[in-house]
Design an enzyme around this catalytic site. Structure first.
Site, mmCIF file in Angstrom:
data_model
loop_
_atom_site.group_PDB
_atom_site.id
_atom_site.type_symbol
_atom_site.label_atom_id
_atom_site.label_comp_id
_atom_site.label_asym_id
_atom_site.label_seq_id
_atom_site.Cartn_x
_atom_site.Cartn_y
_atom_site.Cartn_z
ATOM 1 N N GLY A 189 39.958 100.814 73.876
ATOM 2 C CA GLY A 189 39.930 101.963 74.778
ATOM 3 C C GLY A 189 41.280 102.494 75.198
ATOM 4 O O GLY A 189 41.351 103.460 75.957
ATOM 5 N N ARG A 248 39.887 108.432 64.688
ATOM 6 C CA ARG A 248 39.986 107.244 65.533
ATOM 7 C C ARG A 248 41.334 106.562 65.368
ATOM 8 O O ARG A 248 41.902 106.534 64.275
ATOM 9 C CB ARG A 248 38.885 106.232 65.166
ATOM 10 C CG ARG A 248 37.462 106.736 65.352
ATOM 11 C CD ARG A 248 36.469 105.751 64.751
ATOM 12 N NE ARG A 248 35.096 106.165 64.944
ATOM 13 C CZ ARG A 248 34.300 105.726 65.916
ATOM 14 N NH1 ARG A 248 34.764 104.843 66.785
ATOM 15 N NH2 ARG A 248 33.064 106.142 66.020
ATOM 16 N N HIS A 287 34.086 99.573 78.665
ATOM 17 C CA HIS A 287 35.533 99.457 78.827
ATOM 18 C C HIS A 287 35.891 98.456 79.922
ATOM 19 O O HIS A 287 36.744 97.579 79.744
ATOM 20 C CB HIS A 287 36.122 100.837 79.158
ATOM 21 C CG HIS A 287 37.590 100.808 79.459
ATOM 22 N ND1 HIS A 287 38.077 100.659 80.739
ATOM 23 C CD2 HIS A 287 38.663 100.865 78.650
ATOM 24 C CE1 HIS A 287 39.393 100.644 80.695
ATOM 25 N NE2 HIS A 287 39.776 100.774 79.436
ATOM 26 N N MET A 292 43.687 103.871 73.305
ATOM 27 C CA MET A 292 44.135 105.067 72.588
ATOM 28 C C MET A 292 42.949 105.986 72.333
ATOM 29 O O MET A 292 41.820 105.654 72.669
ATOM 30 C CB MET A 292 44.852 104.667 71.302
ATOM 31 C CG MET A 292 46.197 104.001 71.579
ATOM 32 S SD MET A 292 46.998 103.399 70.096
ATOM 33 C CE MET A 292 45.891 102.094 69.598
ATOM 34 N N TYR A 342 60.361 66.824 77.223
ATOM 35 C CA TYR A 342 59.189 67.238 78.003
ATOM 36 C C TYR A 342 59.422 68.604 78.626
ATOM 37 O O TYR A 342 60.557 69.071 78.753
ATOM 38 C CB TYR A 342 58.865 66.213 79.096
ATOM 39 C CG TYR A 342 59.894 66.118 80.205
ATOM 40 C CD1 TYR A 342 59.826 66.945 81.326
ATOM 41 C CD2 TYR A 342 60.939 65.206 80.139
ATOM 42 C CE1 TYR A 342 60.764 66.872 82.339
ATOM 43 C CE2 TYR A 342 61.883 65.112 81.145
ATOM 44 C CZ TYR A 342 61.796 65.946 82.247
ATOM 45 O OH TYR A 342 62.742 65.875 83.246
ATOM 46 N N LYS A 358 41.385 98.427 62.653
ATOM 47 C CA LYS A 358 40.155 99.165 62.324
ATOM 48 C C LYS A 358 40.144 99.571 60.857
ATOM 49 O O LYS A 358 39.143 99.399 60.149
ATOM 50 C CB LYS A 358 40.008 100.388 63.233
ATOM 51 C CG LYS A 358 38.651 101.074 63.107
ATOM 52 C CD LYS A 358 38.575 102.316 63.993
ATOM 53 C CE LYS A 358 38.587 101.979 65.463
ATOM 54 N NZ LYS A 358 37.333 101.367 65.918
ATOM 55 N N SER A 399 67.516 67.644 83.383
ATOM 56 C CA SER A 399 66.338 68.491 83.510
ATOM 57 C C SER A 399 66.813 69.906 83.806
ATOM 58 O O SER A 399 67.517 70.129 84.806
ATOM 59 C CB SER A 399 65.422 67.993 84.628
ATOM 60 O OG SER A 399 64.277 68.823 84.729
ATOM 61 N N ARG A 410 36.035 93.491 63.649
ATOM 62 C CA ARG A 410 37.341 92.918 63.992
ATOM 63 C C ARG A 410 37.103 91.587 64.696
ATOM 64 O O ARG A 410 36.020 91.347 65.235
ATOM 65 C CB ARG A 410 38.140 93.857 64.905
ATOM 66 C CG ARG A 410 37.490 94.139 66.248
ATOM 67 C CD ARG A 410 38.286 95.164 67.029
ATOM 68 N NE ARG A 410 37.608 95.537 68.278
ATOM 69 C CZ ARG A 410 37.965 96.559 69.053
ATOM 70 N NH1 ARG A 410 38.984 97.320 68.703
ATOM 71 N NH2 ARG A 410 37.305 96.832 70.165
ATOM 72 N N CYS A 467 62.162 71.903 84.101
ATOM 73 C CA CYS A 467 61.247 71.837 85.248
ATOM 74 C C CYS A 467 61.122 73.160 85.998
ATOM 75 O O CYS A 467 60.528 73.213 87.065
ATOM 76 C CB CYS A 467 61.674 70.733 86.216
ATOM 77 S SG CYS A 467 63.307 70.966 86.937
#
Length: 890
Positions: free
Chosen positions: A108, A99, A459, A110, A866, A29, A778, A343, A846
């Site tokens: 929302g 703020r 919110h 804080m 992989y 902010k 694997s 933001r 895996c």
């Protein structure tokens, strides 16, 4: 507690002194306000207290760092000079907002306090300056309520109940209809409530108000809701929050004033159009909290066209400047526009991908930056449930479609109930008048969220979208009575625990549980294009874990380049097979076991035919039987009950009793103190080689049959749980012998490999020896994590791991995020040893870690070939692998 590695000496920055690059120090902010100020946009004057100051505050045991009080006093004196007003001056009062502002957006989570600086004297000055007693006393009552709730810890409901009672007495329904006289009287009542519940008078000293408010914002960094949010979103605790002190501008000065929240593109779909909401004659808390249902931002063009066009122009400039969709907060004070925040906006996964595609098409960013902009984990949102179109239903009421997807669950009217029921395994929909940050733990546990008030930027909407959960907000047909814990949908009663269905895509709310359909496995065209860009960049292949032909087809449609894990034990559990499996286990001789295995062989062959055919041209890694045999038999406790009942009912000579006793004795013979480390994995195949032989024969009979049909098959046989080279040689040689035997019988050549699943620490440390007999590795990271930590996954995740996370003994659940230091070091050792023996050794992973973006990045760094994960996580892994490659190229 967080520490300050490098504390900036400058604790307070006026907006024009900072810039948008200073998010770590000024928070999101503060950096946004600084950047807008430097760009000459209309921003109220103010200053930011740094995140480092917050960390110092905690290091000192929640005490102000030396010199902070003097610094704030000097900054307020400068703010007085810039505004021409006096802080605490009864004739010309300066009011400020206080703020929070962390470097990562935490909407929302804080605390914020508006109208600070009002007291019994300055409220009179504000009334004279504004020319409106009603405005001044409305502002004062808001301040008392907010300050008392945030700073003094007094329940906000205590004040809301008094407002509700006063409106009922006056015969009105809306807050704006309350006049100055009644607000003045309510403020007096509020002060009595503060004395009763706060054990002190409401502070009249504005300097004390400011100090307490700043400390409260710092304190809110470690509030339960903020901590829960950070844990869910993996935001570090040691970032801290900045505090922004900003001169107040007022949206509640009449119909030419107002406040709003807007996005430069649609955060649900990504459409390039201004999206947002505006409330006339209101303050910012009214929009975000959803206290009143707002108008669409486009409506502002009719009522205040000049302001609207100025805002549209600013929104476009900010998006172009930041090269991304912006989330904007603004206030209009008597026809003058002020920007309060910009933001990078939170958005759904679909919007994130579509916006990335559009920004590339608009030549704003390139493909690599586009790939980096989308959270890989967020792609999971794209595979949401929807209501079965065959369902016939009546919409009970309708709200705003605030977050997409459908959910069915039992109504929970508060967050604690939702959390309790969710942890108990119930499907829950959290139903509230409006959510606030204290409800976040209940939202985590719920399938979806329904609120009576609020809009698409409330919110509930913002947090639900971030979680990927369906949300319907602003449902005016929903009425809730918390005293009786009952509600109505357009007048029809529902009780807590009743089932409802919500559709966050349409805004529909339906009484009862409707059938939901899983999302389609075929990728949408826009996502296919985006993931195609990822495939161009990544070097890590993405395979899938699949146990059925249906899973294999789904995996292939989602982009899998092979099957990294096919678990044969799941095939044994099917009802028509389980009796044969049990007969095989209960056999007293190899001959009897062979008879049962011969009956299982055709089933297994059919299984492998389907999977190999579905994945033609791609490798299919089939793991031989892994779990202990007792898992296929009834539990000892169940059998004891059944044998007792049979003995009492039919006697010990009955055939049913004798058969049940035979099974019980066999189960007792097979009982192990620690079955996960007992007769299972390759040990099972060594003691009962005929089991593995049957499975290998089924694999290659299927492969040979498909090969004859000119289907390109690539079977890979994986031996589980090997810990010594002797185990690997014994089982590997046996598998190759059976494979060659079938190939010779069928007269068809089939290329194949035999490898092992690395899931024991010892296997990692002797990987070079295993590589003499294994053609691929694997990593089975689920079991490797269990055996490295000595944790039982099934028990640990239900008992001590949540507490360990809370106490920060563990940073992450090691079964969800790969432990790089311990398990990762073993993997690194295994890769090094294995490839020292065979430099082209194929190595993959895996376990379910294969679909976790952080773990995928680690696997990329290890140089694995992989990763393999569940089919629906394949798109996540494809993007994560690309992001890992992009990161390694920087």
């Amino acid at each position: 507690m967080p520490t300050t590695a490098a504390v900036s000496e400058k604790a307070i920055w006026f907006f024009e002194e900072g810039n948008g690059e200073m998010r770590e120090l000024l928070g999101g902010k503060g950096a946004g306000l600084a950047e807008m100020t430097r760009a000459g946009l209309p921003v109220p004057p103010g200053f930011t207290i740094t995140t480092q100051t917050c960390l110092q505050y905690y290091e000192l045991g929640r005490k102000d760092p030396p010199g902070l009080a003097d610094g704030i006093k000097a900054a307020m004196t400068e703010l007085e000079r810039r505004t021409g007003k006096g802080f605490g001056d009864p004739a010309n009062p300066l009011l400020v907002s206080v703020r929070s502002g962390a470097r990562a957006s935490m909407p929302g989570m804080m605390d914020t306090i508006l109208n600070l600086g009002l007291n019994d004297k300055t409220v009179e000055g504000l009334a004279k300056l504004s020319g409106s007693d009603r405005f001044a006393w409305d502002a004062y009552r808001r301040f008392v309520m907010m300050f008392s709730s945030v700073v003094l810890g007094i329940e906000k409901d205590l004040f809301e109940e008094q407002i509700t009672a006063r409106k009922k007495k006056l015969g009105i329904t809306m807050d704006p209809d309350i006049d100055a006289k009644n607000w003045r009287e309510l403020v007096g009542d509020f002060n009595k409530t503060v004395r009763e519940h706060g054990k002190r008078d409401f502070p009249q000293d504005v300097q004390e108000q400011l100090k307490l408010a700043i400390n409260a914002v710092f304190d809110s960094w470690f509030s339960k809701r903020a901590t829960d949010y950070r844990r869910y979103n993996k935001i570090p605790d040691d970032w801290g929050t900045a505090v922004n002190v900003v001169a107040m501008v007022f949206g509640n000065l009449g119909d030419d004033s107002g406040t709003g929240v807007a996005f430069t593109r649609d955060p649900n779909t990504g459409a390039k159009e201004l999206y947002g909401e505006y409330l006339r004659n209101a303050q910012g808390e009214d929009v975000v909290a959803g206290i009143r249902t707002p108008e669409k931002i486009a409506d502002l063009e009719r009522s205040q066209p000049e302001v609207y066009h100025q805002f549209v122009d600013i929104a476009g400039k900010l998006e172009r400047h930041y090269r991304d969709m912006q989330d904007l907060e603004f206030t209009i004070e008597r026809g003058k526009l002020y920007m309060l925040q910009t933001r990078n906006a939170k958005r759904t996964a679909e919007a994130a991908v579509r916006i990335a595609l559009d920004l590339v098409a608009e030549n704003v960013i390139d493909k690599r930056e586009a790939l980096s902009r989308v959270s890989a984990a967020s792609l999971d949102q794209l595979f949401h449930a929807r209501i079965d179109p065959k369902e016939k239903y009546e919409v009970a009421c309708k709200g705003l479609n605030a977050s997409p997807g459908a959910a069915a669950g039992q109504v929970a009217l508060d967050a604690d109930t939702a959390e309790s029921w969710g942890h108990a395994g119930k499907a829950v929909v959290l139903v509230r008048v409006e959510t606030n940050p204290n409800d976040v733990h209940g939202m985590f546990a719920s399938r979806g969220v329904l609120t009576a008030k609020g809009g698409a930027t409330s919110h509930a909407a913002v947090v639900a979208r971030g979680m990927g959960k369906p949300c319907v907000a602003g449902c005016e047909g929903l009425q809730i009575d918390m005293r009786t814990r009952r509600a109505t949908l357009s007048g029809k009663p529902i009780a807590e625990g009743d089932w409802i269905t919500i559709d966050g895509t349409t805004g529909d709310v339906i009484a009862g549980a409707l059938k939901l359909i899983d999302p389609p496995s075929k990728l949408p065209d826009w996502l296919a294009i985006f993931l195609g860009w990822a495939d161009e960049v990544r070097t890590l292949e993405v395979w899938a874990n699949a146990d059925t032909p249906q899973d294999a087809v789904k995996a292939r449609q989602l982009g899998a380049a092979g099957i990294g894990l096919c678990r044969t034990e799941h095939m044994f559990m099917q009802p028509e097979r389980l009796p044969i499996v049990q007969a095989m286990i209960l056999s007293d001789t190899p001959e009897a076991r062979a008879v049962a295995l011969a009956k299982l062989l055709p089933f297994q062959r059919e299984d492998f035919l389907g999977i190999l055919e579905a994945m033609q041209g791609l490798p299919v890694t089939i793991r031989l039987l892994d779990p202990p045999l007792h898992e296929f038999l009834p539990s000892q406790e169940t059998l004891l009950v059944e044998t007792t009942e049979l003995r009492l009912r039919e006697g010990e000579e009955s055939a049913a009793y004798r058969e049940k006793m035979r099974i019980l004795k066999r189960v007792q013979q097979m009982h192990e103190q620690n079955p996960m480390l007992g007769l299972r994995v390759c040990r099972l195949g060594i003691l009962y080689p005929e089991i593995y032989a049957m499975q290998v024969r089924a694999i290659f009979e299927a492969a040979c049959e498909l090969k004859k049909r000119r289907v390109d098959v690539r079977p890979e046989v994986m031996i589980p749980g090997v810990g010594t080279k002797e185990e690997m040689k014994f089982t590997g040689d046996a598998a190759r012998e059976t494979a060659e035997e079938v190939i010779a019988e069928r007269g068809v050549k089939v290329a194949y490999h035999v490898g092992t699943m690395i899931e024991l620490p010892r296997a990692c440390t002797v990987a070079d020896e295993l590589a003499d007999h294994a053609e691929f590795f694997s990593f089975g990271t689920n079991d490797l994590t269990q055996t490295t930590y000595g944790y039982s996954r099934d028990d640990a995740e239900a008992t001590f791991i949540p507490r360990y996370l809370e106490l920060k003994i563990l940073k992450d659940d090691p079964f969800q995020v790969l432990d790089r230091q311990g398990v990762g070091s073993l993997m690194q050792d295994a890769v090094r040893r294995g490839r020292e023996k065979h430099k082209d050794l194929k190595i993959g992973i895996c376990g379910e870690h294969g679909g976790d973006p952080s773990s995928v990045a680690f696997c990329h760094g290890l140089g694995l070939n992989y990763v393999s994960c569940s089919p629906y996580r394949v798109p996540i892994a494809r993007l994560a692998a690309a992001q890992a490659a992009i990161g390694s190229l920087k």
